[in-house]
Design a protein around this motif. Sequence first.
Motif: not given
Lengths: 133, 120
Positions: B110-120
Amino acid sequence: MDIPGVAQLFDEIDKKLVVYLRDGRTLIGILRTIDQFANLVLHRTIERIHVGNKYGDIERGVIIIRGENVVLLGEWDEERARVSGLHQISVEDILDAQREEQQQQQHQQLLRAKFMKERGLTLTPEIGPDDMY
Amino acid sequence: MDINRCKKIYGEIKVSYLYLKQKFFQLFYSFFKSLIGKDVVVELKNDLSICGTLHSVDQYLNIKLTDINVTDAEKYPHMLSVKNCFVRGSVVRYVQLPADEVDTQLLQDAARREAHSQRQ
């Protein structure tokens, strides 16, 4: 904090609370109002000073506390208060005891700083003047 | 570039930053909500540890604990007469959780997904 749907502090209204502040003070009073920043209005407040297992109370009346200065607040439990083993002394005595305690702590700090200095290090306290809790 | 266009752009950036920031906030808020009813130990920045049952949490990660027990030397006498407490999120250093209640893989994903979506 207090946004619609989160009734966290609403439950505490009109209850006697123990509020612990960032400067180390303990206030005991009845919570009357709150807002979204967790600013509090306490009624019939007393400031309780604890030294060892003794305490002293000072009347404070109505107090408004800015939310950022609160560490925690707890519901005053009469049962637990009775068995806590603390006993009350007069205000003058508790203030004297507090002064002594503070002097001792300052002395300790001084010694610690000196110790570190002799070894070429500086003592930087994690906690600043705002946070004496 | 005229003022209105600047304001519009600045406004948009600010709004989207807050939205994304909230999204990350949401992650741990939801995570803590899933732990309501479990026993946790909250360690504050002044080294005070409070053991209790997680009653509720809010978006600022303020924690309400019931049936508390102060686990360090009770050199915090003001805590002796308190059974339920509300701890402000900003003074928390750690929240110790029972290991078997936390699915670390899920949390990591979940954290990885959040970080990924934040970077985009």
